[in-house]
Scaffold this active site. Structure first.
Site, PDB file in Angstrom:
ATOM      1  N   HIS A 125       0.850  -1.184   0.000  1.00  0.00           N
ATOM      2  CA  HIS A 125       0.000   0.000   0.000  1.00  0.00           C
ATOM      3  C   HIS A 125       0.888   1.236   0.000  1.00  0.00           C
ATOM      4  CE1 HIS A 125       1.032  -0.784   4.168  1.00  0.00           C
ATOM      5  NE2 HIS A 125       0.735   0.470   4.471  1.00  0.00           N
ATOM      6  N   ALA A 126       0.284   2.365  -0.283  1.00  0.00           N
ATOM      7  CA  ALA A 126       0.964   3.655  -0.207  1.00  0.00           C
ATOM      8  C   ALA A 126      -0.053   4.678   0.271  1.00  0.00           C
ATOM      9  CB  ALA A 126       1.545   4.057  -1.565  1.00  0.00           C
TER      10      ALA A 126
END
Length: 273
Positions: A68-69
């Site tokens: 994820h970011a």
């Protein structure tokens, strides 16, 4: 389970994926988000950059990574994807490598995906279910396995541990340092792996009977530094712990973010119970 079904759709699940290395694995998982119009291709590179900057903190359990970011202009909608690799790859994690199960999250904000994450963390919290996911032959089977695990009550695996903890004091009895009623779980972005850790920690607190006294907050490294003075302790990964440094409160490294037993042991040490 509707929240999870809205985010982890059939066309965001791929089995028998071949990846050359961890970057390639993230690109495959990110590609499912892009192909279903949840993200631009640039978001996949942001997920890779998060690992390059922070280390393999996204490897949350044996053989399992959660890519994820931060929310960005590359994210069109909140979504989840899941891939199973034919051959595992190394992310560089000291205890959870190699990885053959990769989940990717795109989030437009910190809150939209909370219900889905609760279901997903329950599903991935069982080593038995993770093994079954690796043997799954269809997207339908993957979703059914996660749903089934999420519907079962989750508790500590050690019956003796649970029996002893039934009579544990609340953190406000004054038998140890007075509690401030807050525990932080920390990751690089505050909306992915820290939520896995938060959900498992809350299961342990439920089992202890301490949930009424404690708040668990999933947060990022920057926010954790500002909030640490209000917290009893911090639970996080080894990579994030090194980035945080000494914040003046107890900090414990958790290797398996889905393990109630590991978190139970960490809390016992912190609260001297």
């Amino acid at each position: 389970m509707d929240a999870l079904h809205d985010l982890l759709t059939h066309d965001r699940i791929a089995l028998g994926v071949q990846a050359h290395d961890w970057r390639d694995a993230i690109r495959h998982a990110g590609g499912l988000l892009t192909s279903t119009d949840a993200t631009d291709a640039g978001y996949t590179e942001e997920m890779i950059e998060a690992v390059e900057v922070n280390g393999p903190y996204i490897v949350i359990a044996p053989g399992t990574a959660f890519a994820h970011a931060r929310p960005s202009g590359s994210v069109h909608r909140t979504a989840l994807s899941l891939i199973v690799l034919t051959d595992p790859v190394s992310f560089g994690h000291p205890s959870n490598d190699p990885v053959d199960l990769v989940v990717a999250l795109s989030a437009t904000d910190p809150d939209t995906h909370l219900a889905a994450m609760k279901t997903l963390s329950r599903g991935l919290g069982s080593g038995e279910i993770r093994a079954a996911l690796r043997r799954a032959s269809s997207a339908d089977e993957v979703i059914a396995l996660i749903d089934g695990a999420a519907e079962r009550p989750r508790s500590l695996h050690d019956e003796e541990t649970t029996r002893r903890e039934t009579h544990a004091p609340s953190p406000h009895t004054g038998e140890t340092v007075p509690s401030k009623g807050l525990i932080l779980t920390v990751c690089g972005n505050g909306l992915g792996t820290s939520l896995f850790l938060k959900n498992t920690l809350e299961d342990v607190l439920d089992d202890w009977g301490w949930s009424r006294y404690m708040t668990v907050e999933a947060t990022d490294t920057i926010s954790a530094k500002g909030k640490s003075g209000d917290a009893d302790c911090i639970l996080t990964s080894g990579e994030i712990a090194r980035a945080l440094g000494d914040l003046g409160v107890p900090m414990r490294v958790i290797s398996n973010f889905t393990s109630t037993d590991e978190i139970d042991a960490a809390l016992r040490e912190i609260y001297a119970v």
